[in-house]
Design a protein around this motif. Structure first.
Motif, PDB file in Angstrom:
ATOM      1  N   PHE A   1     -12.443   6.365  -2.261  1.00 37.97           N
ATOM      2  CA  PHE A   1     -12.595   5.939  -3.654  1.00 37.97           C
ATOM      3  C   PHE A   1     -13.526   6.859  -4.446  1.00 37.97           C
ATOM      4  O   PHE A   1     -14.129   6.447  -5.440  1.00 37.97           O
ATOM      5  CB  PHE A   1     -13.074   4.492  -3.734  1.00 37.97           C
ATOM      6  N   MET A   2     -13.644   8.106  -4.003  1.00 35.28           N
ATOM      7  CA  MET A   2     -14.384   9.117  -4.737  1.00 35.28           C
ATOM      8  C   MET A   2     -13.531  10.380  -4.844  1.00 35.28           C
ATOM      9  O   MET A   2     -12.536  10.531  -4.130  1.00 35.28           O
ATOM     10  CB  MET A   2     -15.730   9.411  -4.050  1.00 35.28           C
ATOM     11  N   SER A   3     -13.931  11.296  -5.744  1.00 31.53           N
ATOM     12  CA  SER A   3     -13.134  12.487  -6.013  1.00 31.53           C
ATOM     13  C   SER A   3     -13.917  13.740  -5.657  1.00 31.53           C
ATOM     14  O   SER A   3     -15.119  13.826  -5.915  1.00 31.53           O
ATOM     15  CB  SER A   3     -12.729  12.528  -7.490  1.00 31.53           C
ATOM     16  N   TYR A   4     -13.209  14.739  -5.097  1.00 33.78           N
ATOM     17  CA  TYR A   4     -13.853  15.959  -4.624  1.00 33.78           C
ATOM     18  C   TYR A   4     -13.018  17.189  -4.955  1.00 33.78           C
ATOM     19  O   TYR A   4     -11.790  17.109  -5.115  1.00 33.78           O
ATOM     20  CB  TYR A   4     -14.033  15.927  -3.098  1.00 33.78           C
ATOM     21  N   LEU A   5     -13.693  18.347  -4.978  1.00 30.19           N
ATOM     22  CA  LEU A   5     -13.040  19.647  -4.910  1.00 30.19           C
ATOM     23  C   LEU A   5     -13.358  20.224  -3.540  1.00 30.19           C
ATOM     24  O   LEU A   5     -14.521  20.270  -3.126  1.00 30.19           O
ATOM     25  CB  LEU A   5     -13.551  20.594  -6.000  1.00 30.19           C
ATOM     26  N   TYR A   6     -12.314  20.668  -2.823  1.00 27.05           N
ATOM     27  CA  TYR A   6     -12.476  21.245  -1.494  1.00 27.05           C
ATOM     28  C   TYR A   6     -12.217  22.749  -1.527  1.00 27.05           C
ATOM     29  O   TYR A   6     -11.385  23.230  -2.304  1.00 27.05           O
ATOM     30  CB  TYR A   6     -11.476  20.621  -0.519  1.00 27.05           C
TER      31      TYR A   6
END
Length: 312
Positions: A167-172
């Motif tokens: 339920f969180m957003s990331y850049l990988y």
């Protein structure tokens, strides 16, 4: 603005333009090649169930073949000759026995003789594939969990993509030769800040999100250099940003362009606005599109701690 020509088909994704041709896929699963000057059909590549994300690179056209919703089938990546429309190779992804059916692919990225694409299956982890651009033979693949967004690019030996996790957003960022994780940074404490557009220029990766925030981070460790947030309700950064002469240009889409008025026809200018941001964090603003508050927000230095958890 003068219309030069039109072609009566409904593209699924934005077209790719290269070497005097326009390539696009339609809702019938056909990849089209048109003459860029006249709009005349040059060739078609048929037999795909759901052609998506046509991409051109290194003398080839790449397109994803996605089975229709509900079908139990294996999707594939196709490489097509840009001059004749003949198939060069196809690369199957996933197993019919292991999953309930392919639900989609990420956009396609190509660099240093390798094609990068993510397969998305129902009730299964999503997989980043790296087939050889010349032969279609897989060099490596890596499971990357679930929740990948429709933003993916590769530059200088690193693959970048967005992901929603817990339920969180990331850049990988992962190593392009192996898929090994390098770093990730959190873009939001919810899924509404998912990464929607990415571009790399030099030592900086620029990316926008679905909640209207635009970031600039270092490519080595992912350290945040600055961020800018639009104040328009329902804004989403779309399409990869472009960097020219020290200025980064991006498109912002209103997620609800028809609210408060008649539903627009297919006209990009009704739902997109262009924003220019100086790489030193100075807002230029085109034709007064940015409000004084937006300009003040962009000038304000922003810092954020890097997320250090294990990426996958």
């Amino acid at each position: 603005m003068e219309e030069l020509w039109s072609y009566e088909k409904d593209p699924v994704d934005p077209p790719a333009v290269s070497d005097g041709k326009v390539y696009f896929s339609d809702h019938d699963g056909t990849l089209h090649a048109l003459d860029a000057d006249s709009g005349t059909a040059v060739w078609t590549y048929d037999g795909l169930k759901g052609a998506r994300f046509p991409t051109t690179a290194d003398g080839a056209v790449y397109v994803s073949n996605i089975p229709f919703p509900g079908e139990v089938d294996t999707g594939a990546l196709h490489s097509v000759d840009p001059h004749t429309g003949d198939k060069r190779w196809s690369f199957e992804m996933g197993s019919k026995r292991a999953v309930a059916g392919l639900s989609g692919f990420s956009p396609i990225a190509v660099a240093e003789g390798t094609v990068y694409v993510v397969s998305k299956y129902f009730r299964a982890e999503e997989v980043l594939h790296a087939p050889d651009a010349e032969t279609g033979e897989e060099r490596w693949h890596r499971s990357v969990g679930r929740g990948l967004t429709q933003a993916l690019t590769v530059a200088d030996g690193v693959v970048y993509f967005g992901r929603e996790q817990d339920f969180m957003s990331y850049l990988y960022a992962v190593v392009a030769d192996t898929g090994e994780p390098r770093w990730r940074i959190k873009t939001a404490e919810d899924i509404w800040g998912a990464v929607s557009s990415i571009a790399v220029d030099g030592s900086t990766v620029y990316f926008g999100t679905e909640n209207g925030t635009f970031y600039a981070s270092g490519t080595t460790r992912g350290e945040l250099r600055w961020k800018y947030r639009t104040q328009s309700g329902g804004a989403e950064w779309t399409d990869p940003p472009r960097v020219t002469d020290g200025v980064v240009y991006g498109s912002v889409k209103n997620k609800h362009p028809h609210r408060g008025g008649p539903r627009p026809r297919i006209r990009v200018r009704r739902c997109l606005r262009r924003t220019a941001v100086d790489l030193r964090n100075d807002v230029l603003g085109l034709a007064g599109h940015l409000t004084p508050h937006e300009q003040a927000q962009a000038h304000r230095p922003q810092r954020q701690a890097q997320d250090s958890d294990t990426p996958y």
